[in-house]
Design an enzyme around this catalytic site. Structure first.
Site, PDB file in Angstrom:
ATOM      1  CB  CYS A 193      -6.197 -17.381  12.721  1.00 29.14           C
ATOM      2  SG  CYS A 193      -5.156 -17.778  11.326  1.00 29.14           S
ATOM      3  CG  ASN A 236      -0.541 -18.197  12.204  1.00 28.85           C
ATOM      4  OD1 ASN A 236      -1.396 -18.950  12.668  1.00 28.85           O
ATOM      5  ND2 ASN A 236      -0.836 -17.068  11.600  1.00 28.85           N
ATOM      6  CG  HIS A 248      -4.102 -16.151  16.065  1.00 29.37           C
ATOM      7  ND1 HIS A 248      -3.800 -17.473  15.895  1.00 29.37           N
ATOM      8  CD2 HIS A 248      -3.848 -15.552  14.867  1.00 29.37           C
ATOM      9  CE1 HIS A 248      -3.385 -17.673  14.660  1.00 29.37           C
ATOM     10  NE2 HIS A 248      -3.392 -16.522  14.018  1.00 29.37           N
TER      11      HIS A 248
HETATM   12  O1  UT7 Z   1      -3.180 -15.497  11.331  1.00 27.46           O
HETATM   13  C1  UT7 Z   1      -3.215 -14.268  10.667  1.00 27.46           C
HETATM   14  C2  UT7 Z   1      -2.259 -14.305   9.524  1.00 27.46           C
HETATM   15  N1  UT7 Z   1      -1.192 -13.433   9.377  1.00 27.46           N
HETATM   16  C3  UT7 Z   1      -0.649 -12.521  10.207  1.00 27.46           C
HETATM   17  O2  UT7 Z   1      -1.042 -12.257  11.288  1.00 27.46           O
HETATM   18  C4  UT7 Z   1       0.540 -11.806   9.659  1.00 27.46           C
HETATM   19  C5  UT7 Z   1       0.515 -10.333   9.950  1.00 27.46           C
HETATM   20  N2  UT7 Z   1       1.693  -9.686   9.436  1.00 27.46           N
HETATM   21  C6  UT7 Z   1       2.935  -9.893   9.917  1.00 27.46           C
HETATM   22  O3  UT7 Z   1       3.119 -10.679  10.824  1.00 27.46           O
HETATM   23  C7  UT7 Z   1       4.065  -9.100   9.344  1.00 27.46           C
HETATM   24  O4  UT7 Z   1       3.551  -8.101   8.483  1.00 27.46           O
HETATM   25  C8  UT7 Z   1       5.089  -9.971   8.554  1.00 27.46           C
HETATM   26  C9  UT7 Z   1       5.884 -10.827   9.537  1.00 27.46           C
HETATM   27  C10 UT7 Z   1       4.388 -10.856   7.547  1.00 27.46           C
HETATM   28  C11 UT7 Z   1       6.079  -9.068   7.818  1.00 27.46           C
HETATM   29  O5  UT7 Z   1       6.720  -8.202   8.716  1.00 27.46           O
HETATM   30  P1  UT7 Z   1       6.787  -6.640   8.436  1.00 27.46           P
HETATM   31  O6  UT7 Z   1       7.620  -6.049   9.490  1.00 27.46           O
HETATM   32  O7  UT7 Z   1       5.392  -6.139   8.272  1.00 27.46           O
HETATM   33  O8  UT7 Z   1       7.576  -6.600   7.077  1.00 27.46           O
HETATM   34  P2  UT7 Z   1       7.096  -6.052   5.658  1.00 27.46           P
HETATM   35  O9  UT7 Z   1       6.067  -6.924   5.048  1.00 27.46           O
HETATM   36  O10 UT7 Z   1       6.833  -4.594   5.776  1.00 27.46           O
HETATM   37  O11 UT7 Z   1       8.448  -6.260   4.834  1.00 27.46           O
HETATM   38  C12 UT7 Z   1       9.658  -5.602   5.181  1.00 27.46           C
HETATM   39  C13 UT7 Z   1      10.765  -6.140   4.275  1.00 27.46           C
HETATM   40  C14 UT7 Z   1      10.361  -6.165   2.803  1.00 27.46           C
HETATM   41  O12 UT7 Z   1      11.472  -5.780   2.041  1.00 27.46           O
HETATM   42  P3  UT7 Z   1      11.587  -4.270   1.492  1.00 27.46           P
HETATM   43  O13 UT7 Z   1      10.367  -4.058   0.650  1.00 27.46           O
HETATM   44  O14 UT7 Z   1      11.635  -3.398   2.722  1.00 27.46           O
HETATM   45  O15 UT7 Z   1      12.861  -4.313   0.718  1.00 27.46           O
HETATM   46  C15 UT7 Z   1      10.076  -7.642   2.553  1.00 27.46           C
HETATM   47  O16 UT7 Z   1      10.319  -8.007   1.202  1.00 27.46           O
HETATM   48  O17 UT7 Z   1      11.092  -7.478   4.642  1.00 27.46           O
HETATM   49  C16 UT7 Z   1      11.086  -8.309   3.465  1.00 27.46           C
HETATM   50  N3  UT7 Z   1      10.729  -9.663   3.842  1.00 27.46           N
HETATM   51  C17 UT7 Z   1      11.662 -10.541   4.268  1.00 27.46           C
HETATM   52  N4  UT7 Z   1      12.983 -10.445   4.442  1.00 27.46           N
HETATM   53  C18 UT7 Z   1      13.633 -11.511   4.926  1.00 27.46           C
HETATM   54  C19 UT7 Z   1       9.520 -10.247   3.857  1.00 27.46           C
HETATM   55  N5  UT7 Z   1       9.638 -11.525   4.292  1.00 27.46           N
HETATM   56  C20 UT7 Z   1      10.951 -11.726   4.556  1.00 27.46           C
HETATM   57  C21 UT7 Z   1      11.673 -12.819   5.039  1.00 27.46           C
HETATM   58  N6  UT7 Z   1      13.010 -12.671   5.206  1.00 27.46           N
HETATM   59  N7  UT7 Z   1      11.121 -14.005   5.363  1.00 27.46           N
END
Ligand code: UT7
Length: 311
Positions: A111, A265, A235
């Site tokens: 990216c 993204n 980005h």
């Molecule tokens: O181009 C570069 C590529 N990627 C990025 O820049 C991504 C960088 N990371 C992020 O944007 C964020 O970390 C995410 C959007 C991917 C996730 O957000 P977060 O606030 O960091 O959530 P998390 O991974 O800590 O997950 C929190 C909860 C989890 O459940 P538990 O373990 O708390 O029960 C996940 O299983 O949210 C859950 N979860 C979802 N729930 C509903 C993960 N994806 C989803 C979803 N819908 N789509």
């Protein structure tokens, strides 16, 4: 005195027709519009096309906007993480569709690739090229597991392009910073034939850190402060990442180009899509200092300060 500086003289975009909304994911995965909106800022994204077809559409539009013919182009650089073939480079297909002259190659810095490509274009202008077409195109829907809620909702397909031309009066690419920390490969990768695997929280933390550091580096090299920046083009991965970086840099969100609510993204395409949107909305004036900042798998990062000057 004549110098071999660069400026951006045109831009173009391409998005596939199929709109995939958060409601579409809500209907078939354990997720919700509220979760996706609050955690990412994304409302919809586009799926479809090939990396080459989207790239060619954006590239042609960029040439038109610069008032150039395909034969005016002396080099084509395609930033992509999702090439259509293993070999040849997807830029070969794009070259044939558009009809550009000179060389063409793909560049993969995930990216962060678009800003890498823009900086390389500036270097090639210094070495004698007069007009370089820089395209960022990705079809991430092909390498995303559409049943994995933690990645499926994030990514989309699209392309954006700019023309980088010789500026004999001043180099409008005021400064750049390119970097990679290869120890972070395991937190975001995709095997051949596989799907994207990501430790989201780790990527989030590192992304904010590198965006802030890299932006500070380019501001310092350009002898500017964040107050001198008229527009940031970051980005487009997650609105919260952008807000966190902006807050640390002291840049208000109303000076920030955002399209991720409509595109998700799109990797290499995200920065040129956001730039084109800002330009079309009249958010860029001659002489404005624009801060570009990308990060991605690798972990790569890339920033540049560019003085806006189309003419
Ligand atoms: O181009 C570069 C590529 N990627 C990025 O820049 C991504 C960088 N990371 C992020 O944007 C964020 O970390 C995410 C959007 C991917 C996730 O957000 P977060 O606030 O960091 O959530 P998390 O991974 O800590 O997950 C929190 C909860 C989890 O459940 P538990 O373990 O708390 O029960 C996940 O299983 O949210 C859950 N979860 C979802 N729930 C509903 C993960 N994806 C989803 C979803 N819908 N789509």
């Amino acid at each position: 005195m004549t110098i071999r500086g660069s400026h951006i003289t045109g831009w173009g975009t391409a998005l596939p027709d199929q709109v995939v909304t958060n409601a579409d994911f809500e209907a078939r995965l354990d997720t919700s519009d509220t979760w996706i909106t609050e955690r990412t800022g994304i409302k919809e994204r586009r799926f479809g096309g090939t990396t080459a077809s989207l790239a060619a559409e954006a590239g042609k539009m960029a040439l038109e906007s610069a008032g150039l013919l395909p034969s005016d182009i002396e080099l084509l650089i395609l930033s992509t993480t999702t090439p259509d073939l293993t070999t040849p480079a997807t830029s070969s297909i794009v070259q044939n569709t558009i009809g550009t002259r000179g060389g063409a190659f793909d560049l993969n810095a995930a990216c962060a690739g678009f800003v890498y490509a823009m900086v390389v274009a500036g270097g090639m202008v210094k070495m004698g090229a007069n007009r370089v077409l820089v395209i960022g195109s990705d079809t991430l829907s092909k390498i995303t597991d559409q049943n994995d809620r933690s990645t499926a909702v994030l990514f989309g397909d699209g392309a954006g392009a700019i023309v980088v031309e010789l500026d004999p009066t001043e180099d409008k690419i005021l400064s750049y910073d390119l970097g990679v920390d290869g120890s972070a490969v395991p937190i975001l990768y995709c095997n051949h034939g596989g799907y994207m695997t990501m430790e989201g929280r780790e990527v989030f933390k590192k992304a904010v850190r590198v965006m802030v550091e890299s932006s500070r580096n380019v501001l310092e090299s350009a002898k500017l402060t964040s107050d001198d920046i008229a527009l940031v083009v970051p980005h487009q991965a997650n609105l919260r990442i952008i807000e966190a970086a902006n807050q640390r840099l002291g840049i208000p969100m109303d000076k920030t180009a955002i399209v991720l609510d409509k595109t998700g993204n799109t990797s290499s395409a995200s920065i040129p899509l956001a730039l084109a949107d800002a330009a079309e909305k009249g958010k860029l004036k001659e002489g404005d200092n624009v801060l570009f900042c990308g990060f991605g798998a690798g972990m790569t990062w890339s920033s540049a300060v560019v003085r806006w000057s189309k003419s």
